[in-house]
Design an enzyme around this catalytic site. Structure first.
Site, PDB file in Angstrom:
ATOM      1  N   SER A  71       0.786  -1.239   0.000  1.00  0.00           N
ATOM      2  CA  SER A  71       0.000   0.000   0.000  1.00  0.00           C
ATOM      3  C   SER A  71       0.813   1.283   0.000  1.00  0.00           C
ATOM      4  O   SER A  71       0.230   2.366  -0.072  1.00  0.00           O
ATOM      5  CB  SER A  71      -0.978   0.003   1.179  1.00  0.00           C
ATOM      6  N   TYR A 176     -10.990   2.921   5.674  1.00  0.00           N
ATOM      7  CA  TYR A 176      -9.906   2.547   4.765  1.00  0.00           C
ATOM      8  C   TYR A 176     -10.427   1.541   3.736  1.00  0.00           C
ATOM      9  O   TYR A 176     -10.847   0.443   4.093  1.00  0.00           O
ATOM     10  CB  TYR A 176      -8.758   1.941   5.557  1.00  0.00           C
ATOM     11  N   SER A 177     -10.403   1.929   2.477  1.00  0.00           N
ATOM     12  CA  SER A 177     -10.936   1.070   1.413  1.00  0.00           C
ATOM     13  C   SER A 177      -9.996   1.049   0.227  1.00  0.00           C
ATOM     14  O   SER A 177      -9.745   2.081  -0.397  1.00  0.00           O
ATOM     15  CB  SER A 177     -12.321   1.558   0.968  1.00  0.00           C
TER      16      SER A 177
END
Length: 371
Positions: A71, A176-177
Protein backbone atom coordinates in the site's frame (compact mmCIF):
# COMPACT_ATOMS: atom_id res chain seq x y z
CA UNK A 1 24.75 -6.85 11.06
CA UNK A 2 24.81 -6.88 7.27
CA UNK A 3 25.64 -3.46 5.86
CA UNK A 4 26.41 -3.87 2.15
CA UNK A 5 29.59 -2.13 1.07
CA UNK A 6 27.83 -0.81 -2.03
CA UNK A 7 25.66 1.41 0.13
CA UNK A 8 27.28 4.33 2.01
CA UNK A 9 27.01 3.76 5.75
CA UNK A 10 28.29 7.17 6.76
CA UNK A 11 25.07 8.66 8.14
CA UNK A 12 25.16 8.86 11.92
CA UNK A 13 22.09 7.18 13.45
CA UNK A 14 22.07 7.96 17.20
CA UNK A 15 19.99 4.87 18.02
CA UNK A 16 22.01 2.56 15.78
CA UNK A 17 22.75 0.00 18.49
CA UNK A 18 19.07 -0.27 19.44
CA UNK A 19 18.12 -0.52 15.76
CA UNK A 20 20.52 -3.40 15.28
CA UNK A 21 19.06 -5.30 18.22
CA UNK A 22 15.52 -4.77 16.91
CA UNK A 23 16.47 -6.01 13.46
CA UNK A 24 18.11 -9.07 14.98
CA UNK A 25 15.02 -9.76 17.07
CA UNK A 26 12.81 -9.57 13.97
CA UNK A 27 14.69 -12.57 12.62
CA UNK A 28 15.50 -14.54 15.76
CA UNK A 29 12.33 -13.86 17.78
CA UNK A 30 9.64 -13.15 15.18
CA UNK A 31 10.87 -15.56 12.57
CA UNK A 32 11.12 -13.29 9.52
CA UNK A 33 13.59 -14.63 6.95
CA UNK A 34 15.09 -11.17 6.48
CA UNK A 35 14.59 -7.53 7.46
CA UNK A 36 16.05 -4.31 6.07
CA UNK A 37 16.22 -0.70 7.17
CA UNK A 38 17.35 2.23 5.07
CA UNK A 39 17.81 5.68 6.65
CA UNK A 40 18.57 8.73 4.53
CA UNK A 41 18.96 12.49 4.98
CA UNK A 42 19.00 13.45 1.31
CA UNK A 43 22.77 13.30 0.86
CA UNK A 44 23.88 10.38 3.04
CA UNK A 45 22.31 7.05 3.84
CA UNK A 46 22.69 4.17 6.22
CA UNK A 47 21.49 0.70 5.33
CA UNK A 48 21.28 -2.32 7.59
CA UNK A 49 19.99 -5.85 7.12
CA UNK A 50 19.54 -9.03 9.11
CA UNK A 51 18.64 -12.50 7.95
CA UNK A 52 18.50 -13.49 4.31
CA UNK A 53 16.91 -12.47 1.04
CA UNK A 54 16.40 -16.10 0.06
CA UNK A 55 16.23 -19.02 2.46
CA UNK A 56 17.47 -21.48 -0.17
CA UNK A 57 20.61 -19.60 -1.15
CA UNK A 58 21.25 -17.63 2.04
CA UNK A 59 21.89 -14.51 -0.03
CA UNK A 60 22.21 -11.16 1.76
CA UNK A 61 19.51 -8.49 1.50
CA UNK A 62 20.66 -5.26 -0.21
CA UNK A 63 19.50 -1.66 -0.63
CA UNK A 64 19.02 -2.20 -4.36
CA UNK A 65 17.01 -5.43 -4.32
CA UNK A 66 13.48 -5.10 -5.69
CA UNK A 67 10.42 -6.05 -3.62
CA UNK A 68 6.67 -5.46 -3.72
CA UNK A 69 5.78 -2.40 -1.64
CA UNK A 70 2.07 -3.02 -1.02
CA UNK A 71 0.00 0.00 0.00
CA UNK A 72 2.94 2.39 -0.22
CA UNK A 73 1.64 2.37 -3.81
CA UNK A 74 -1.22 4.59 -2.57
CA UNK A 75 1.16 7.49 -1.93
CA UNK A 76 2.44 7.22 -5.49
CA UNK A 77 -1.12 7.09 -6.85
CA UNK A 78 -2.18 10.13 -4.82
CA UNK A 79 0.89 12.02 -6.06
CA UNK A 80 -0.14 11.34 -9.67
CA UNK A 81 -3.69 12.57 -9.02
CA UNK A 82 -2.42 15.75 -7.37
CA UNK A 83 0.01 16.41 -10.22
CA UNK A 84 -2.91 16.17 -12.65
CA UNK A 85 -4.91 18.53 -10.43
CA UNK A 86 -2.04 21.02 -10.51
CA UNK A 87 -2.11 20.82 -14.32
CA UNK A 88 -5.89 21.40 -14.32
CA UNK A 89 -6.47 18.05 -16.01
CA UNK A 90 -8.86 17.17 -13.21
CA UNK A 91 -10.23 18.68 -10.00
CA UNK A 92 -10.32 17.02 -6.61
CA UNK A 93 -13.96 18.11 -6.50
CA UNK A 94 -14.80 16.15 -9.67
CA UNK A 95 -17.05 13.18 -9.02
CA UNK A 96 -16.23 9.59 -9.79
CA UNK A 97 -19.26 9.53 -12.10
CA UNK A 98 -17.75 12.30 -14.24
CA UNK A 99 -14.69 10.19 -14.97
CA UNK A 100 -16.04 6.64 -14.75
CA UNK A 101 -19.73 6.82 -15.75
CA UNK A 102 -21.95 4.10 -14.35
CA UNK A 103 -19.15 2.15 -12.66
CA UNK A 104 -19.89 3.01 -9.02
CA UNK A 105 -23.61 2.36 -8.66
CA UNK A 106 -25.77 0.04 -6.56
CA UNK A 107 -26.09 -1.21 -2.99
CA UNK A 108 -25.93 2.34 -1.64
CA UNK A 109 -22.99 3.36 -3.85
CA UNK A 110 -23.45 6.45 -6.02
CA UNK A 111 -20.45 7.73 -7.94
CA UNK A 112 -22.18 11.04 -8.58
CA UNK A 113 -21.93 11.84 -4.86
CA UNK A 114 -18.29 10.79 -4.39
CA UNK A 115 -15.42 13.17 -5.16
CA UNK A 116 -11.84 12.34 -6.06
CA UNK A 117 -10.75 13.97 -2.80
CA UNK A 118 -12.97 11.52 -0.89
CA UNK A 119 -11.28 8.62 -2.67
CA UNK A 120 -7.85 9.82 -1.62
CA UNK A 121 -8.75 10.51 2.02
CA UNK A 122 -10.92 7.40 2.50
CA UNK A 123 -14.18 9.22 3.18
CA UNK A 124 -16.03 7.83 0.13
CA UNK A 125 -17.89 5.06 1.96
CA UNK A 126 -17.18 2.61 -0.87
CA UNK A 127 -16.89 -1.00 0.28
CA UNK A 128 -13.34 -2.39 0.23
CA UNK A 129 -13.24 -5.11 -2.42
CA UNK A 130 -10.45 -6.85 -0.48
CA UNK A 131 -13.00 -7.54 2.31
CA UNK A 132 -15.43 -9.28 -0.05
CA UNK A 133 -15.96 -12.89 1.09
CA UNK A 134 -14.85 -14.30 -2.26
CA UNK A 135 -11.69 -12.16 -2.29
CA UNK A 136 -10.86 -13.18 1.27
CA UNK A 137 -11.17 -16.81 0.31
CA UNK A 138 -9.02 -16.44 -2.82
CA UNK A 139 -6.25 -14.21 -1.46
CA UNK A 140 -6.29 -14.51 2.34
CA UNK A 141 -6.39 -18.26 2.87
CA UNK A 142 -4.49 -21.35 1.69
CA UNK A 143 -6.48 -21.09 -1.55
CA UNK A 144 -4.12 -18.28 -2.49
CA UNK A 145 -1.84 -20.87 -4.08
CA UNK A 146 -4.61 -21.60 -6.61
CA UNK A 147 -5.26 -17.92 -7.37
CA UNK A 148 -1.96 -16.03 -7.14
CA UNK A 149 -1.67 -15.87 -10.92
CA UNK A 150 -5.25 -14.65 -11.51
CA UNK A 151 -5.56 -11.39 -13.44
CA UNK A 152 -8.75 -9.55 -12.48
CA UNK A 153 -9.21 -6.21 -14.23
CA UNK A 154 -9.70 -2.94 -12.32
CA UNK A 155 -13.35 -2.99 -13.45
CA UNK A 156 -13.68 -6.49 -11.98
CA UNK A 157 -12.41 -5.23 -8.62
CA UNK A 158 -14.85 -2.32 -8.55
CA UNK A 159 -17.75 -4.60 -9.48
CA UNK A 160 -16.84 -6.85 -6.56
CA UNK A 161 -16.85 -3.81 -4.25
CA UNK A 162 -20.25 -2.45 -5.31
CA UNK A 163 -21.83 -5.90 -5.10
CA UNK A 164 -21.57 -5.33 -1.33
CA UNK A 165 -23.42 -2.62 0.65
CA UNK A 166 -21.71 0.77 0.95
CA UNK A 167 -20.11 1.42 4.33
CA UNK A 168 -21.56 4.92 4.81
CA UNK A 169 -22.73 8.01 2.96
CA UNK A 170 -19.88 9.87 1.23
CA UNK A 171 -18.17 12.33 3.57
CA UNK A 172 -20.03 11.13 6.65
CA UNK A 173 -17.31 8.94 8.15
CA UNK A 174 -13.88 7.46 7.51
CA UNK A 175 -13.07 3.95 6.32
CA UNK A 176 -9.91 2.55 4.77
CA UNK A 177 -10.94 1.07 1.41
CA UNK A 178 -8.61 -0.26 -1.25
CA UNK A 179 -11.38 0.32 -3.80
CA UNK A 180 -10.76 4.06 -3.48
CA UNK A 181 -7.31 3.76 -5.02
CA UNK A 182 -8.33 1.37 -7.77
CA UNK A 183 -10.72 4.13 -8.86
CA UNK A 184 -8.10 6.84 -8.39
CA UNK A 185 -5.65 4.96 -10.63
CA UNK A 186 -8.37 4.45 -13.24
CA UNK A 187 -9.04 8.20 -13.20
CA UNK A 188 -5.30 8.86 -13.62
CA UNK A 189 -5.39 6.80 -16.81
CA UNK A 190 -8.42 8.69 -18.12
CA UNK A 191 -7.08 12.14 -17.27
CA UNK A 192 -3.50 11.55 -18.38
CA UNK A 193 -4.27 9.47 -21.46
CA UNK A 194 -1.66 6.82 -20.59
CA UNK A 195 -1.57 3.62 -18.56
CA UNK A 196 -1.05 3.77 -14.82
CA UNK A 197 2.33 2.10 -15.33
CA UNK A 198 3.41 4.75 -17.85
CA UNK A 199 2.21 7.56 -15.57
CA UNK A 200 4.33 6.16 -12.70
CA UNK A 201 7.35 5.88 -14.98
CA UNK A 202 7.02 9.24 -16.74
CA UNK A 203 5.95 11.38 -13.80
CA UNK A 204 7.85 9.88 -10.86
CA UNK A 205 10.33 7.11 -11.61
CA UNK A 206 12.22 8.74 -14.49
CA UNK A 207 12.39 12.30 -13.06
CA UNK A 208 13.76 10.95 -9.78
CA UNK A 209 15.95 8.31 -11.46
CA UNK A 210 14.23 5.50 -9.57
CA UNK A 211 15.68 2.71 -11.68
CA UNK A 212 14.12 -0.11 -9.64
CA UNK A 213 10.59 1.30 -9.37
CA UNK A 214 7.70 0.36 -11.67
CA UNK A 215 4.08 -0.80 -11.84
CA UNK A 216 4.19 -4.43 -13.03
CA UNK A 217 0.53 -4.84 -14.00
CA UNK A 218 0.14 -8.59 -14.65
CA UNK A 219 3.88 -9.41 -14.65
CA UNK A 220 4.50 -12.22 -12.18
CA UNK A 221 8.26 -11.83 -11.77
CA UNK A 222 10.75 -8.99 -11.37
CA UNK A 223 12.76 -6.91 -13.81
CA UNK A 224 15.91 -6.79 -11.71
CA UNK A 225 17.75 -8.33 -8.74
CA UNK A 226 15.30 -9.27 -6.00
CA UNK A 227 14.87 -11.36 -2.93
CA UNK A 228 12.17 -13.90 -2.20
CA UNK A 229 8.83 -13.41 -0.44
CA UNK A 230 7.34 -15.90 2.00
CA UNK A 231 3.83 -16.55 3.29
CA UNK A 232 2.12 -18.72 5.88
CA UNK A 233 -1.08 -18.23 3.84
CA UNK A 234 -2.73 -16.33 6.70
CA UNK A 235 -2.59 -19.32 9.05
CA UNK A 236 -1.83 -17.77 12.48
CA UNK A 237 0.00 -20.81 13.85
CA UNK A 238 3.71 -20.03 14.21
CA UNK A 239 4.44 -23.56 13.02
CA UNK A 240 2.39 -23.19 9.83
CA UNK A 241 4.23 -24.16 6.64
CA UNK A 242 6.01 -21.28 4.89
CA UNK A 243 5.51 -20.97 1.13
CA UNK A 244 7.62 -19.10 -1.42
CA UNK A 245 5.20 -16.63 -3.09
CA UNK A 246 7.77 -14.49 -4.88
CA UNK A 247 6.11 -15.17 -8.22
CA UNK A 248 2.57 -13.77 -8.29
CA UNK A 249 0.36 -11.46 -10.30
CA UNK A 250 -0.33 -8.18 -8.49
CA UNK A 251 -3.22 -7.38 -10.84
CA UNK A 252 -5.64 -7.68 -7.90
CA UNK A 253 -3.85 -4.68 -6.32
CA UNK A 254 -4.02 -2.27 -9.28
CA UNK A 255 -3.15 1.26 -8.13
CA UNK A 256 -3.45 0.05 -4.54
CA UNK A 257 -0.52 -2.19 -3.75
CA UNK A 258 1.10 -3.36 -6.97
CA UNK A 259 4.32 -1.34 -7.20
CA UNK A 260 7.77 -2.85 -7.15
CA UNK A 261 10.62 -0.73 -5.75
CA UNK A 262 13.82 -0.80 -3.69
CA UNK A 263 14.84 0.60 -0.32
CA UNK A 264 17.08 3.17 -1.98
CA UNK A 265 14.36 4.25 -4.42
CA UNK A 266 11.66 4.54 -1.76
CA UNK A 267 13.82 6.78 0.41
CA UNK A 268 14.52 9.03 -2.59
CA UNK A 269 10.82 9.17 -3.48
CA UNK A 270 9.58 10.07 -0.01
CA UNK A 271 12.32 12.66 0.56
CA UNK A 272 11.45 14.32 -2.77
CA UNK A 273 7.73 14.28 -1.95
CA UNK A 274 8.15 15.69 1.55
CA UNK A 275 10.50 18.42 0.31
CA UNK A 276 7.92 19.58 -2.25
CA UNK A 277 9.86 18.44 -5.31
CA UNK A 278 6.94 16.53 -6.84
CA UNK A 279 3.97 18.80 -6.07
CA UNK A 280 3.27 22.56 -6.00
CA UNK A 281 2.44 24.23 -2.67
CA UNK A 282 -1.35 24.12 -3.13
CA UNK A 283 -1.36 20.38 -3.76
CA UNK A 284 1.07 19.78 -0.90
CA UNK A 285 -1.37 21.54 1.41
CA UNK A 286 -4.17 19.28 0.14
CA UNK A 287 -2.11 16.12 0.59
CA UNK A 288 -0.98 17.00 4.12
CA UNK A 289 -4.34 18.10 5.48
CA UNK A 290 -4.45 15.34 8.08
CA UNK A 291 -7.54 13.96 9.82
CA UNK A 292 -7.23 11.68 12.89
CA UNK A 293 -8.26 8.11 12.08
CA UNK A 294 -11.19 7.02 14.30
CA UNK A 295 -10.21 4.29 16.76
CA UNK A 296 -10.79 0.82 15.39
CA UNK A 297 -11.07 2.01 11.79
CA UNK A 298 -7.47 1.37 10.71
CA UNK A 299 -4.35 2.03 12.81
CA UNK A 300 -5.14 3.67 16.13
CA UNK A 301 -3.24 6.91 16.76
CA UNK A 302 -2.63 7.64 13.07
CA UNK A 303 -3.92 10.52 10.96
CA UNK A 304 -4.61 10.40 7.22
CA UNK A 305 -4.32 12.98 4.46
CA UNK A 306 -4.53 12.27 0.73
CA UNK A 307 -2.77 8.96 0.22
CA UNK A 308 -0.41 9.61 3.12
CA UNK A 309 -0.58 9.08 6.87
CA UNK A 310 1.17 10.40 9.95
CA UNK A 311 1.93 9.08 13.42
CA UNK A 312 3.70 10.52 16.45
CA UNK A 313 6.48 8.30 17.76
CA UNK A 314 7.10 7.67 21.49
CA UNK A 315 9.98 10.17 21.29
CA UNK A 316 7.45 12.86 20.26
CA UNK A 317 8.58 13.13 16.63
CA UNK A 318 5.76 13.06 14.07
CA UNK A 319 6.55 11.20 10.85
CA UNK A 320 4.70 11.00 7.51
CA UNK A 321 4.41 8.20 5.00
CA UNK A 322 2.61 4.91 4.46
CA UNK A 323 2.86 1.23 5.28
CA UNK A 324 2.23 -1.59 2.88
CA UNK A 325 1.48 -5.29 2.69
CA UNK A 326 1.07 -7.65 -0.23
CA UNK A 327 1.32 -11.42 -0.07
CA UNK A 328 4.77 -12.34 1.22
CA UNK A 329 5.98 -9.00 2.52
CA UNK A 330 5.40 -6.02 4.84
CA UNK A 331 6.92 -2.55 4.36
CA UNK A 332 6.97 0.81 6.16
CA UNK A 333 8.07 4.14 4.65
CA UNK A 334 8.08 7.26 6.87
CA UNK A 335 9.99 10.51 7.20
CA UNK A 336 10.02 13.86 8.97
CA UNK A 337 7.77 16.52 7.45
CA UNK A 338 10.73 18.45 6.03
CA UNK A 339 12.08 15.32 4.33
CA UNK A 340 15.46 15.70 6.00
CA UNK A 341 15.28 12.21 7.51
CA UNK A 342 13.43 9.30 5.91
CA UNK A 343 13.36 5.57 6.58
CA UNK A 344 12.17 2.47 4.79
CA UNK A 345 11.70 -0.94 6.39
CA UNK A 346 10.77 -4.30 4.90
CA UNK A 347 10.37 -7.87 6.08
CA UNK A 348 10.11 -10.66 3.51
CA UNK A 349 7.43 -12.60 5.36
CA UNK A 350 3.75 -11.67 5.65
CA UNK A 351 2.95 -12.83 9.17
CA UNK A 352 2.64 -10.54 12.17
CA UNK A 353 -0.69 -9.03 10.98
CA UNK A 354 0.83 -6.41 10.87
CA UNK A 355 4.21 -5.98 12.59
CA UNK A 356 3.46 -2.32 13.33
CA UNK A 357 4.94 -2.51 16.82
CA UNK A 358 8.25 -3.69 15.40
CA UNK A 359 8.25 -0.98 12.74
CA UNK A 360 7.38 1.76 15.24
CA UNK A 361 10.12 0.64 17.63
CA UNK A 362 12.67 0.72 14.81
CA UNK A 363 11.43 4.12 13.63
CA UNK A 364 11.66 5.52 17.14
CA UNK A 365 15.20 4.25 17.58
CA UNK A 366 16.32 5.48 14.15
CA UNK A 367 14.76 8.95 14.57
CA UNK A 368 15.79 9.46 18.18
CA UNK A 369 17.51 12.84 18.58
CA UNK A 370 21.21 12.73 19.43
CA UNK A 371 21.98 13.27 23.10
Amino acid sequence: MNTPASTPANLIVPGQADVQHLLQDAVTEQGYPGVILGVGDGTQQWFAAEGVADTATGSTRTADEQFRVGSITKTFTATLVLQLAAEHKLSLDDTVEQWLPGLVQGNGHDGSKITIRQLLNHTSGIFAYTLDSGMLERYWSPKLLEHRFDNPTPEDLVKIAVSNPADFEPGQSWGYSNTNFVLAAMIVEKADGVSFAEAIDRRIARPLNLSGTYAPGTETGFRGPHGSAYSRLMIPDADAPVHDVTEQSPAWAFGVGELVSTAADLNLFLAALLKGCLLPAAQMEEMFTMTPVPDGKWLDGYSYGLGISSVTLPSGITVYGHGGMITGTWSYLYGTRDGDLVTVQNVNGDWGMPPVGLFIDILDAAFRPAA
